[in-house]
Design an enzyme around this catalytic site. Structure first.
Site, mmCIF file in Angstrom:
data_model
loop_
_atom_site.group_PDB
_atom_site.id
_atom_site.type_symbol
_atom_site.label_atom_id
_atom_site.label_comp_id
_atom_site.label_asym_id
_atom_site.label_seq_id
_atom_site.Cartn_x
_atom_site.Cartn_y
_atom_site.Cartn_z
ATOM 1 C CB SER A 3 -0.954 -0.030 1.202
ATOM 2 O OG SER A 3 -1.897 1.017 1.134
ATOM 3 C CB THR A 4 1.373 4.041 2.402
ATOM 4 O OG1 THR A 4 -0.022 4.236 2.564
ATOM 5 C CG2 THR A 4 2.079 5.382 2.418
ATOM 6 C CG HIS A 45 -4.218 -1.182 -0.610
ATOM 7 N ND1 HIS A 45 -3.915 -1.129 0.735
ATOM 8 C CD2 HIS A 45 -4.780 -2.410 -0.806
ATOM 9 C CE1 HIS A 45 -4.290 -2.256 1.325
ATOM 10 N NE2 HIS A 45 -4.807 -3.059 0.405
ATOM 11 C CG MET A 76 -2.413 3.278 5.629
ATOM 12 S SD MET A 76 -2.843 5.023 5.886
ATOM 13 C CE MET A 76 -1.302 5.831 5.488
ATOM 14 C CG ASP A 88 -5.783 -5.825 2.720
ATOM 15 O OD1 ASP A 88 -6.340 -6.899 3.014
ATOM 16 O OD2 ASP A 88 -5.713 -5.387 1.547
#
Length: 375
Positions: free
Chosen positions: A188-189, A216, A308, A311
């Site tokens: 993600s991030t 993501h 973050m 998941d």
């Protein structure tokens, strides 16, 4: 949106800065959207707007004085756009973390990915101009969660985490005794840059092993990401298609706005569906990892990269319980140690490593060797 008060960029009402609050600079030529975001931040006690500007030049002139923790930086602006302003902002205020915002166009997706190469840490897709009301709730949830996740206090590295496993803090599982037949990666991030570095390093070792990535990202962005991964690795990478047979030595990226899973068969195939978001995300890392555990069992290798939230934790546990291997990125090398930290806390991992070491261990596993990991 008549109820929204819009103040001129750079002239907005600023509350007294609270101790420990996240200092935010907004750089966007849309007075309407900038005003809306300012109001959201004003309503949150953990966040403070320290400046608003209509273009990158104004932001550069002010950033040393305002000292923001996070800069929300628009891509398209007059005078100076976000991509041109980014390196000058980070040079003038090195501690600030830059969050890019842009509308969902292919051009903006490519610019945002380029911004990540230049030092931005994440991006948020704006609602379409013609349909702002419809996209505002999701935009607000994503923007506010990322502003808080990028707070300096969330980025501190406790002592003893630099060498991988956090000084023995976590219970580690054994590595699988079987070489992986599939690699599934969740991120993600900070993920696009981590993915590029990891996949470049393991590309020579992939052979006939397929790689499936759940990053993501919104639609359009994932297609641009896949093209970028193909360019930097020199191997085939593309957005996954439903019904597609898993192909060895290729990278399959989950399309934004859809879940990607693996279906059993000879050969196994990729399934793509919309469905509700899982843990607020679509694609979901958990769903991908769960399916890899179900189809490949002990021959599944799951890698949880920076991001973050949590998941991927449930899916990581499923892979480990099936006898497969899970590796998490360590805290020091992660932009945000949410997803990998959650998988580590759950006791799903065989190793918690810096990004470069993940590539080394992955190559050893693909070659059928037992990795030598420093405790």
């Amino acid at each position: 949106m008549a109820e929204i008060e819009v103040t001129p960029p750079g002239k907005g009402r600023m509350r007294a800065i609270a101790d420990g609050s996240v200092r935010v600079m907004i750089v966007d030529d849309s007075a309407v959207l900038s005003g809306i975001v300012s109001r959201w931040i004003d309503e949150d006690p953990d966040l403070e707007v320290v400046a608003r500007h209509a273009n990158g030049k104004q932001a550069i002139d002010d950033v040393a004085r305002s000292r923001p923790d996070v800069i929300v930086l628009d891509v398209d602006m007059p005078v100076m756009g976000g991509l041109d302003a980014l390196p000058l902002l980070t040079r003038a205020c090195p501690k600030a973390r830059v969050l890019m915002v842009s509308t969902l166009t292919r051009r903006n997706a490519e610019i945002s990915l380029k911004a990540l190469e230049l030092g931005a840490v994440d991006y948020v897709a704006k609602p379409e101009t013609s349909n702002k009301a419809g996209g505002l709730p999701e935009f607000r949830r994503e923007l506010m969660s990322k502003l808080k996740g990028l707070a300096p206090c969330r980025s501190l590295r406790p002592r003893g985490t630099g060498d991988g496993v956090g000084a023995g803090r976590f219970v580690l599982r054994p590595f699988s005794v079987r070489p992986p037949s599939v690699i599934v990666i969740g991120s993600s991030t900070g993920g696009p840059e981590a993915l590029s570095k990891l996949l470049v390093d393991i590309a020579p070792s992939l052979g006939r092993t397929p790689v499936l990535v759940a990053q993501h990202m919104p639609p359009i962005f994932t297609a641009a990401l896949a093209e970028r991964l193909a360019y930097v690795t020199g191997i085939e990478a593309a957005e996954a298609r439903g019904g597609q047979a898993l192909t060895g030595g290729q990278i399959h990226v989950a399309p934004g706005g859809h879940h990607m899973t693996i279906e059993a068969g000879a050969p196994p195939r990729i399934a793509i569906r919309a469905g509700p978001a899982v843990n607020f995300y679509r694609p979901s890392v958990d769903l991908l990892f769960n399916s890899a555990a179900d189809v490949f069992g002990s021959r599944a290798l799951g890698i949880v990269l920076t991001g973050m939230g949590s998941d991927g934790t449930d899916g990581a546990v499923r892979i480990a319980d099936a006898g497969g291997t899970v590796i998490a990125q360590d805290m020091r090398s992660s932009v945000i140690w949410g997803m990998p930290g959650s998988a580590a806390e759950a006791g799903a991992c065989a190793a918690i490593l810096p990004l470069g070491d993940i590539a080394t261990v992955t190559s050893q596993l693909l070659a059928g060797r037992h990795p030598e990991v420093r405790p």
